[in-house]
Design a protein around this motif. Sequence first.
Motif, PDB file in Angstrom:
ATOM      1  N   ALA A   1      49.155  43.771  39.778  1.00  0.00           N
ATOM      2  CA  ALA A   1      50.560  43.558  40.129  1.00  0.00           C
ATOM      3  C   ALA A   1      50.808  43.615  41.638  1.00  0.00           C
ATOM      4  O   ALA A   1      51.855  43.189  42.122  1.00  0.00           O
ATOM      5  CB  ALA A   1      51.430  44.606  39.430  1.00  0.00           C
ATOM      6  N   TYR A   2      49.843  44.125  42.380  1.00  0.00           N
ATOM      7  CA  TYR A   2      50.065  44.409  43.795  1.00  0.00           C
ATOM      8  C   TYR A   2      50.631  43.228  44.568  1.00  0.00           C
ATOM      9  O   TYR A   2      51.655  43.341  45.254  1.00  0.00           O
ATOM     10  CB  TYR A   2      48.749  44.871  44.439  1.00  0.00           C
ATOM     11  N   GLY A   3      49.983  42.085  44.441  1.00  0.00           N
ATOM     12  CA  GLY A   3      50.410  40.913  45.195  1.00  0.00           C
ATOM     13  C   GLY A   3      51.823  40.482  44.844  1.00  0.00           C
ATOM     14  O   GLY A   3      52.577  40.001  45.698  1.00  0.00           O
ATOM     15  N   LEU A   4      52.210  40.674  43.585  1.00  0.00           N
ATOM     16  CA  LEU A   4      53.555  40.278  43.161  1.00  0.00           C
ATOM     17  C   LEU A   4      54.585  41.265  43.689  1.00  0.00           C
ATOM     18  O   LEU A   4      55.685  40.881  44.100  1.00  0.00           O
ATOM     19  CB  LEU A   4      53.622  40.202  41.634  1.00  0.00           C
ATOM     20  N   LYS A   5      54.208  42.549  43.685  1.00  0.00           N
ATOM     21  CA  LYS A   5      55.134  43.553  44.224  1.00  0.00           C
ATOM     22  C   LYS A   5      55.354  43.316  45.711  1.00  0.00           C
ATOM     23  O   LYS A   5      56.462  43.502  46.212  1.00  0.00           O
ATOM     24  CB  LYS A   5      54.574  44.952  43.997  1.00  0.00           C
ATOM     25  N   VAL A   6      54.281  42.937  46.392  1.00  0.00           N
ATOM     26  CA  VAL A   6      54.419  42.639  47.815  1.00  0.00           C
ATOM     27  C   VAL A   6      55.433  41.526  48.022  1.00  0.00           C
ATOM     28  O   VAL A   6      56.235  41.552  48.952  1.00  0.00           O
ATOM     29  CB  VAL A   6      53.055  42.249  48.417  1.00  0.00           C
ATOM     30  N   LYS A   7      55.431  40.583  47.103  1.00  0.00           N
ATOM     31  CA  LYS A   7      56.373  39.458  47.223  1.00  0.00           C
ATOM     32  C   LYS A   7      57.774  39.833  46.760  1.00  0.00           C
ATOM     33  O   LYS A   7      58.658  38.983  46.696  1.00  0.00           O
ATOM     34  CB  LYS A   7      55.882  38.281  46.380  1.00  0.00           C
ATOM     35  N   LYS A   8      57.935  41.091  46.367  1.00  0.00           N
ATOM     36  CA  LYS A   8      59.235  41.605  45.939  1.00  0.00           C
ATOM     37  C   LYS A   8      59.813  40.850  44.747  1.00  0.00           C
ATOM     38  O   LYS A   8      61.016  40.589  44.678  1.00  0.00           O
ATOM     39  CB  LYS A   8      60.235  41.566  47.103  1.00  0.00           C
ATOM     40  N   LEU A   9      58.976  40.468  43.803  1.00  0.00           N
ATOM     41  CA  LEU A   9      59.486  39.831  42.601  1.00  0.00           C
ATOM     42  C   LEU A   9      60.153  40.898  41.731  1.00  0.00           C
ATOM     43  O   LEU A   9      59.791  42.062  41.791  1.00  0.00           O
ATOM     44  CB  LEU A   9      58.333  39.191  41.822  1.00  0.00           C
ATOM     45  N   PRO A  10      61.130  40.490  40.927  1.00  0.00           N
ATOM     46  CA  PRO A  10      61.758  41.471  40.035  1.00  0.00           C
ATOM     47  C   PRO A  10      60.730  42.063  39.067  1.00  0.00           C
ATOM     48  O   PRO A  10      59.781  41.399  38.669  1.00  0.00           O
ATOM     49  CB  PRO A  10      62.820  40.655  39.288  1.00  0.00           C
ATOM     50  N   LYS A  11      60.994  43.322  38.721  1.00  0.00           N
ATOM     51  CA  LYS A  11      60.040  44.071  37.896  1.00  0.00           C
ATOM     52  C   LYS A  11      59.655  43.344  36.619  1.00  0.00           C
ATOM     53  O   LYS A  11      58.492  43.311  36.223  1.00  0.00           O
ATOM     54  CB  LYS A  11      60.663  45.425  37.525  1.00  0.00           C
TER      55      LYS A  11
ATOM     56  N   GLN B   1      35.518  44.534  35.581  1.00  0.00           N
ATOM     57  CA  GLN B   1      36.006  44.673  36.966  1.00  0.00           C
ATOM     58  C   GLN B   1      36.120  43.301  37.615  1.00  0.00           C
ATOM     59  O   GLN B   1      37.082  42.997  38.315  1.00  0.00           O
ATOM     60  CB  GLN B   1      35.045  45.529  37.790  1.00  0.00           C
ATOM     61  N   GLN B   2      35.122  42.501  37.352  1.00  0.00           N
ATOM     62  CA  GLN B   2      35.108  41.172  37.944  1.00  0.00           C
ATOM     63  C   GLN B   2      36.328  40.380  37.474  1.00  0.00           C
ATOM     64  O   GLN B   2      36.960  39.676  38.253  1.00  0.00           O
ATOM     65  CB  GLN B   2      33.804  40.483  37.550  1.00  0.00           C
ATOM     66  N   ARG B   3      36.681  40.549  36.221  1.00  0.00           N
ATOM     67  CA  ARG B   3      37.835  39.819  35.707  1.00  0.00           C
ATOM     68  C   ARG B   3      39.141  40.352  36.269  1.00  0.00           C
ATOM     69  O   ARG B   3      40.073  39.596  36.485  1.00  0.00           O
ATOM     70  CB  ARG B   3      37.832  39.850  34.176  1.00  0.00           C
ATOM     71  N   VAL B   4      39.174  41.674  36.515  1.00  0.00           N
ATOM     72  CA  VAL B   4      40.381  42.225  37.158  1.00  0.00           C
ATOM     73  C   VAL B   4      40.527  41.606  38.553  1.00  0.00           C
ATOM     74  O   VAL B   4      41.618  41.184  38.949  1.00  0.00           O
ATOM     75  CB  VAL B   4      40.298  43.766  37.281  1.00  0.00           C
ATOM     76  N   ALA B   5      39.413  41.531  39.259  1.00  0.00           N
ATOM     77  CA  ALA B   5      39.465  40.959  40.607  1.00  0.00           C
ATOM     78  C   ALA B   5      39.938  39.509  40.551  1.00  0.00           C
ATOM     79  O   ALA B   5      40.769  39.073  41.356  1.00  0.00           O
ATOM     80  CB  ALA B   5      38.096  41.045  41.263  1.00  0.00           C
ATOM     81  N   LEU B   6      39.464  38.793  39.576  1.00  0.00           N
ATOM     82  CA  LEU B   6      39.859  37.394  39.422  1.00  0.00           C
ATOM     83  C   LEU B   6      41.346  37.304  39.058  1.00  0.00           C
ATOM     84  O   LEU B   6      42.092  36.507  39.625  1.00  0.00           O
ATOM     85  CB  LEU B   6      38.991  36.753  38.338  1.00  0.00           C
ATOM     86  N   ALA B   7      41.765  38.173  38.138  1.00  0.00           N
ATOM     87  CA  ALA B   7      43.163  38.158  37.708  1.00  0.00           C
ATOM     88  C   ALA B   7      44.080  38.501  38.876  1.00  0.00           C
ATOM     89  O   ALA B   7      45.133  37.891  39.060  1.00  0.00           O
ATOM     90  CB  ALA B   7      43.361  39.166  36.578  1.00  0.00           C
ATOM     91  N   ARG B   8      43.644  39.467  39.680  1.00  0.00           N
ATOM     92  CA  ARG B   8      44.467  39.890  40.817  1.00  0.00           C
ATOM     93  C   ARG B   8      44.668  38.728  41.790  1.00  0.00           C
ATOM     94  O   ARG B   8      45.721  38.588  42.390  1.00  0.00           O
ATOM     95  CB  ARG B   8      43.776  41.062  41.514  1.00  0.00           C
ATOM     96  N   ALA B   9      43.635  37.910  41.920  1.00  0.00           N
ATOM     97  CA  ALA B   9      43.749  36.768  42.817  1.00  0.00           C
ATOM     98  C   ALA B   9      44.570  35.645  42.183  1.00  0.00           C
ATOM     99  O   ALA B   9      45.379  35.004  42.840  1.00  0.00           O
ATOM    100  CB  ALA B   9      42.363  36.265  43.193  1.00  0.00           C
ATOM    101  N   LEU B  10      44.381  35.427  40.890  1.00  0.00           N
ATOM    102  CA  LEU B  10      45.049  34.303  40.235  1.00  0.00           C
ATOM    103  C   LEU B  10      46.541  34.529  40.055  1.00  0.00           C
ATOM    104  O   LEU B  10      47.337  33.595  40.142  1.00  0.00           O
ATOM    105  CB  LEU B  10      44.410  34.047  38.858  1.00  0.00           C
ATOM    106  N   VAL B  11      46.926  35.767  39.827  1.00  0.00           N
ATOM    107  CA  VAL B  11      48.305  36.030  39.426  1.00  0.00           C
ATOM    108  C   VAL B  11      49.301  35.647  40.519  1.00  0.00           C
ATOM    109  O   VAL B  11      50.447  35.322  40.243  1.00  0.00           O
ATOM    110  CB  VAL B  11      48.469  37.511  39.000  1.00  0.00           C
ATOM    111  N   VAL B  12      48.857  35.670  41.760  1.00  0.00           N
ATOM    112  CA  VAL B  12      49.803  35.333  42.833  1.00  0.00           C
ATOM    113  C   VAL B  12      49.924  33.818  43.020  1.00  0.00           C
ATOM    114  O   VAL B  12      50.650  33.358  43.892  1.00  0.00           O
ATOM    115  CB  VAL B  12      49.396  35.973  44.185  1.00  0.00           C
ATOM    116  N   GLU B  13      49.232  33.066  42.186  1.00  0.00           N
ATOM    117  CA  GLU B  13      49.212  31.608  42.305  1.00  0.00           C
ATOM    118  C   GLU B  13      48.958  31.189  43.745  1.00  0.00           C
ATOM    119  O   GLU B  13      49.816  30.592  44.392  1.00  0.00           O
ATOM    120  CB  GLU B  13      50.529  31.011  41.770  1.00  0.00           C
TER     121      GLU B  13
END
Lengths: 366, 604
Positions: free
Chosen positions: A97-107, A139-151
Amino acid sequence: MVKVVLKDVTKKFGRVVAVNKVSLEVEGGELFTILGPSGCGKTTTLRIVAGFEFPDEGRVMFDDVDVTFRKPYERGTAMVFQNYALWPHMTVFDNIAYGLKVKKLPKSEVRERVMGVIELVGLKGLEDRYPLQLSGGQQQRVALARALVVEPKVLLLDEPLSNLDAKLRVKMREEIRRLQKRLGITTIYVTHDQEEAMSLSDRIAIMNDGKVVQVGHPREIYMSPGNLFVATFIGRSTALMGRVVEVSGENVKLDVGDGVVIKGRLARGYELRTNDEAIAIMRPEDFDLDKPKAEANELSGIVDLTMFIGAFNQVKIRLSNQSFKAYLDPDIEVRSGTEMTVYIRVDDVIIFPRRGWEEIEFEAVA
Amino acid sequence: MGLLRKLRFYLDSAMVVQLLIPVVFFGLFLIVPLAAVAVFPLVPGISGTTYSPLLLFQDPSMIRFTSTRPSVIIRQVVMGGENLTLIAVFGPNYGAIPNSLINSVVVTLGASIFGLVIAFVMARYDFPGKMFFRVLAMVPLLLTPFINAFVVRKMFMYDGIISYFIHRILHLSYIIYVDYLAGVMIAQVMTFWPIVYLNVYASMVQIDPSLEEQAENLGAKGFRLFRTVTLPLSLPGLAAGAAVVFIFSLEDLGAPIAFREFDMISFKIFSGLRAAITGEVPPYVASLSLLLLALAMVAFLAIKKYVSLRQYAMVVRGGRWFPRVRKPGVIGAVLIYALILPAMLFTAFPQIGVFMYSLAERWTKTFPEGLTLRYFSEMVSNPVLFTSIKNSLIYAGSALAIIVLLGISTAYVVARGRIPGLGILDVIATSPIAIPGLAIATGYFLVFSRAPFKGTLLDPFTSGPWLLLILAYAIRRSPFTIRAVYAGLQQIHEALEESAMNLGASRWRTLATIVIPLLGLSILGGALVSFVYSMAETSVSVTLGGIESSQRPITYSMYEYLYSGYVEGPNLVAVMAVFIISIQLTVIVVTNFILKQRYAFIGV
Ligand SMILES: Nc1ncnc2c1ncn2[C@@H]1O[C@H](COP(=O)(O)OP(=O)(O)OP(=O)(O)O)[C@@H](O)[C@H]1O
Ligand SMILES: [Mg+2]
């Protein structure tokens, strides 16, 4: 879909020139791979695109915008690090969620998108775990998801599979390919595993010693390597040295000793004249025991060494003063010391000038 | 061009601020004052005096070629009806500069030899009670400002326990009395040897056992093995420890005051600065401070070849593998229990004595007498002492806030900044360990009591010294935290920060959400150590600290109560030392057992 362009990018670390005048164009939506041996500057190139390193010379452009001076957090790239770089003090959910929180998206939107991507990469049910409680593949998939989620505009992957076991690697490789195509994100993928590069990429850039030595589709790179380095780095190869006896257009005849002459095709972009020293590069799997229909060379010699590899039989055949490697049908038994004849099509022999050969030490050639 | 390109890229607002914090702070409160110490004596006119450092060498109290007293006096005395031989050992007096140099060389040698022997025994032998030895070796490092030297002198009086031991237990008809320079040497070796021990021990346990095994394999053994392999490989630790001892010995005040050796560089600066409380700094003080600073820097640079500053503040590092330990033979065991143990007990005695003193009714003769808790309650009810304890807690706490800020900024910039020249900042930020506090105190006097600071909060004469004390504590004790944070940062893979920035987090946000949470324990560990050593700071506290009586810190009161002739003074000082030690022990327990870090033991 963003097009990524590097123009004459150079990066030095003290005296080491890690990246040397690299120019690349990665098309929008393309999966572009940088392939090369360890220490050739792949990671550094990727980090320059991400903005972690600053090039001493040259520019980086996203579409037509110069981003050379942009900070990492202003570029909209998302990188999957070789060691994943998951934050140990955050849960899987918080990491993603980090990248999305940085972008200040609603919860609510954060939650929705994170759960979506967790589902996509198959991590459902693990969102409250901490990274240390996950397996390498997870872990690898979390890393991938973290990158993908911010589009991201550009997805950067630095040997993301190198910490996984062979089976998982193949599976994840397919998954990455599928996701990338589905989401259509411009992707730069760094690896030193050529099988990975071949199976995954739209196009490949081969790097050596800080320089890009060839860019092309996987097939093109395999079939017509642009230089000796690529010819020997990609796939397995075997070589015979000799002296040019005849050049006519593309076709070159090479005397490899004791009057044995090999016919082959001149490598693209090179020139040879009679009496030049040259080298014939062949792929061991291209040798045949039966004479093929197309024009072919016939090579006879003494079998030096045989090795049963499983899918094939590796045979080392000695001509007068040098030898070459061939992969033959494993069903046929070959004994050391016997004489044997093999065929290779003229089109499968690529002839390079010998200059530069000594610098290439690659065990695939022996 | 290349540099500008680089700066434009690497300096974002967070980096600029992180960089400015240490640059401004160290610049203003370390570099400027030290520059003043260097410039004032060398450039006549600035200070309005024409004193030149060369005049130091014409002053017989600074340097002379004949000693003013015999080093040893032997005399027959009658005590308690017995005829005894009194051996009074004073050491020579050639003036402050030679005295200080002789003292520091002797102390460094003594502490090095003793520390080396103990380190070797501890690193290479396993024997029953080793844990006790290990704890015992730490005892001299317990913080007992002023009072430990006071107790050492008591031990070495003609009716002290040393004489008692010789006369009453060994039944020899000798008594011994040590004072002046000789006493300073003994007191300092007793206090400082563990610094060498810790450094050498850390070096020794880090020697790959196979290196020694290889040498043995080739036939080297015993002392030869030690001389040819173990010692050379321990040299970095030895050099580091010896240099620190040399510097600490030069600037120490406790022992010269206790043993009345007033012809020493540190004491001269101290008395000069105290005279300045009522007016101008005497002209020779700046010159002497410059000399002190120069000597410390020379010692420091001399060993830079072996050890980088970096290792200093975290002198004690653990070994990864199990070092080679073996059982001592019979002779070895005898030496360990019959020689080394008593020697270590002897060096631990001042601290043990302080505890006894704090619980004793009085200690006027050989031993403390009468058990009481009276002085503990008196410390709390005595308004002067209570105020100074409260002041010190406030100063050290405020310094702590600065130190944490400074620690994070400096360590972060040094570890993560990609700007050329940051190495200098690293050196400056860790240098306070090697910079004598008296030089800093002199610099503060010189700089902040005149324009443009005259009349501001920084001016010790108009606002009192409180702010300067906080700043001095922050500067002098920041290396502990900076090193701890730096070590912590090295544990955090940079990719963890990069991936946050990569996802759009600014550097500020990355600091707040990734770096600081992951660094938490390192910051806390370093900060606790900084706090303890701030409480126990002496050099600046007893000079600047005396300017305004309501703002005095605890160490000032300790000095004053010890030497102002107040009968119960020493008892109260012992109680205050116990108070400081208890804070120190708490911190040791917290850092070692809760935070699982190594407690940095050096700081005096
Ligand atoms: N921060 C750095 N400081 C100094 N040298 C560096 C730094 N980063 C990379 N290099 C050097 O630059 C060269 C290229 O390094 P890079 O990490 O880009 O290689 P790579 O192709 O990713 O290799 P690998 O496949 O081993 O990951 C190497 O010689 C490396 O030692
Ligand atoms: Mg790499």
